[in-house]
Design a protein around this motif. Sequence first.
Motif, short mmCIF file in Angstrom:
data_model
loop_
_atom_site.label_atom_id
_atom_site.label_comp_id
_atom_site.label_asym_id
_atom_site.label_seq_id
_atom_site.Cartn_x
_atom_site.Cartn_y
_atom_site.Cartn_z
N LYS A 78 0.82 -1.21 0.00
CA LYS A 78 0.00 0.00 0.00
C LYS A 78 0.86 1.26 0.00
CE LYS A 78 -4.00 -2.08 2.30
NZ LYS A 78 -4.93 -1.99 3.47
N ILE A 79 1.98 1.19 0.69
CA ILE A 79 2.89 2.33 0.77
C ILE A 79 4.31 1.83 0.61
CG2 ILE A 79 3.76 4.21 2.19
CD1 ILE A 79 1.13 4.24 3.68
N ILE A 80 5.11 2.57 -0.13
CA ILE A 80 6.50 2.19 -0.34
C ILE A 80 7.33 3.45 -0.53
CG2 ILE A 80 6.24 1.95 -2.84
CD1 ILE A 80 8.19 -0.40 -2.71
N THR A 81 8.53 3.47 0.00
CA THR A 81 9.39 4.64 -0.15
C THR A 81 9.96 4.67 -1.57
OG1 THR A 81 11.43 3.54 0.54
CG2 THR A 81 10.04 4.49 2.27
N PRO A 82 10.34 5.83 -2.06
CA PRO A 82 10.94 5.91 -3.39
C PRO A 82 12.17 5.02 -3.53
CG PRO A 82 10.35 8.09 -2.63
CD PRO A 82 10.15 7.17 -1.47
N GLU A 83 12.98 4.96 -2.46
CA GLU A 83 14.17 4.14 -2.50
C GLU A 83 13.82 2.66 -2.64
OE1 GLU A 83 14.94 8.02 -0.94
OE2 GLU A 83 13.55 6.48 -0.25
N GLU A 84 12.80 2.23 -1.91
CA GLU A 84 12.37 0.83 -1.99
C GLU A 84 11.79 0.53 -3.36
OE1 GLU A 84 11.13 0.07 2.69
OE2 GLU A 84 9.71 0.98 1.29
N ALA A 85 11.00 1.46 -3.88
CA ALA A 85 10.38 1.25 -5.19
C ALA A 85 11.44 1.16 -6.28
CB ALA A 85 9.40 2.38 -5.50
N ALA A 86 12.49 1.98 -6.14
CA ALA A 86 13.54 1.97 -7.15
C ALA A 86 14.29 0.64 -7.17
CB ALA A 86 14.53 3.11 -6.89
N GLU A 87 14.29 -0.06 -6.04
CA GLU A 87 15.00 -1.33 -5.95
C GLU A 87 14.17 -2.50 -6.50
OE1 GLU A 87 16.11 -1.85 -1.91
OE2 GLU A 87 17.58 -0.21 -1.92
N LEU A 88 12.86 -2.32 -6.52
CA LEU A 88 12.00 -3.40 -7.03
C LEU A 88 11.98 -3.38 -8.55
CD1 LEU A 88 8.97 -3.21 -4.59
CD2 LEU A 88 10.70 -4.99 -4.69
N THR A 89 12.16 -4.50 -9.16
CA THR A 89 12.18 -4.58 -10.62
C THR A 89 10.78 -4.51 -11.21
OG1 THR A 89 14.13 -5.98 -10.49
CG2 THR A 89 12.96 -5.94 -12.58
N TYR A 90 9.82 -5.12 -10.55
CA TYR A 90 8.48 -5.21 -11.12
C TYR A 90 7.44 -4.63 -10.18
CZ TYR A 90 10.37 -8.49 -14.50
OH TYR A 90 11.10 -9.08 -15.50
N TYR A 91 6.43 -3.97 -10.78
CA TYR A 91 5.19 -3.72 -10.04
C TYR A 91 4.14 -4.37 -10.92
CZ TYR A 91 4.15 0.03 -13.33
OH TYR A 91 3.87 0.75 -14.46
N GLY A 92 3.38 -5.25 -10.34
CA GLY A 92 2.41 -6.00 -11.13
C GLY A 92 3.14 -6.76 -12.20
N SER A 93 2.80 -6.46 -13.47
CA SER A 93 3.39 -7.19 -14.58
C SER A 93 4.31 -6.31 -15.43
CB SER A 93 2.28 -7.75 -15.49
OG SER A 93 1.51 -6.69 -16.01
N GLU A 94 4.56 -5.07 -15.01
CA GLU A 94 5.34 -4.17 -15.84
C GLU A 94 6.50 -3.56 -15.05
OE1 GLU A 94 4.88 -3.86 -18.99
OE2 GLU A 94 3.03 -4.98 -19.09
N VAL A 95 7.51 -3.11 -15.76
CA VAL A 95 8.68 -2.51 -15.14
C VAL A 95 8.47 -1.01 -14.93
CG1 VAL A 95 11.16 -2.07 -15.42
CG2 VAL A 95 10.15 -4.22 -16.25
N ILE A 96 8.87 -0.50 -13.76
CA ILE A 96 8.83 0.94 -13.52
C ILE A 96 10.04 1.55 -14.22
CG2 ILE A 96 8.98 2.74 -11.78
CD1 ILE A 96 7.80 0.89 -9.78
#
Length: 316
Positions: free
Chosen positions: A270-288
């Motif tokens: 539900k909530i994620i920091t920008p730094e954490e989001a930048a480290e994740l390769t996928y959200y759902g089925s697409e790349v950020i």
Amino acid sequence: MFVSGSNLQLKQHRKIMQLTFSYIYLFGTKIIFFILPVYRNLLKTHRVIVVCSARSTDVKAKGTTTRLVKAADSVLGENAVDHQKIVQEILDDHLEAAQENIASQQIKDDLSASLSDVCRRLKVFLDAAEVINEVSPKSKDIIVGTGEKLACEYIAAVLQDKGVDAKYVNLEKVVDRHFDASHLDQTFYDYLAQRLSVSVNDCGDSVPVVTGYFGPCPGSILYSIGRGYTDLTAALIAVGVGAQELQIWKEVDGIFTADPRKVPTARLLKIITPEEAAELTYYGSEVIHPFTMEQVIRASIPIRIKNVQNPDGAGT
């Protein structure tokens, strides 16, 4: 994408909400039920900016961008007539969607004429590329960028038909300075954010429906940035206008702990920091797109990822 902020010079100073529809596959009647209520609710309290990429489908190979890449490649192939057929099929898809979802005959006629002209020009461009037997990186950008033109003109027409004062904004000539392709740094992105904000401000009180494609990019937009350039365009507009929030609308509910296609137990965050989001390769089925995250982090603008099929969901 939707953007919210306070830097637009408007008679009514409303916060700016930017909405980015990165994969407009809801070209059928669903677009009315899923997307239109989002606009109406936000327009009551916010200045809304919309950024669209090309139309897509549940099958990636049938998406507009994929087919345009195929058309560009076919110019240099043995079967030179393929590119003409591909462009005609793409036009037919958009005209069929317009016929199904737009009630006003005048709006339909105007849209049909405009879309037909865009595709006519593309066919001529492809024929010329066939004659010289060359598709340069810049030429490929122009070919692929046609998809955003078609999608945005369609979305603007649908909104106009439903009583929304929407205006199509084509960014293909927004870059008017020379930049060294081998040294694209933050200076280029700051310049681009300023140029994009001018194009949006020129719409006045209308709802801008903006192409994700912003024209020839130093070194080619496909090579320098990649196919995720719509998200970057939206982020730079958000920065340029001082948006309150950037919303990215796709076919997933938000950012997951892992790719749910591969990990069934992946959880929605539900909530994620920008730094954490930048480290994740996928959200759902697409790349950020990494540049998207980088630009809005610098400007301290929050991003919300939402699902076009579940507009009431909180997203991430």
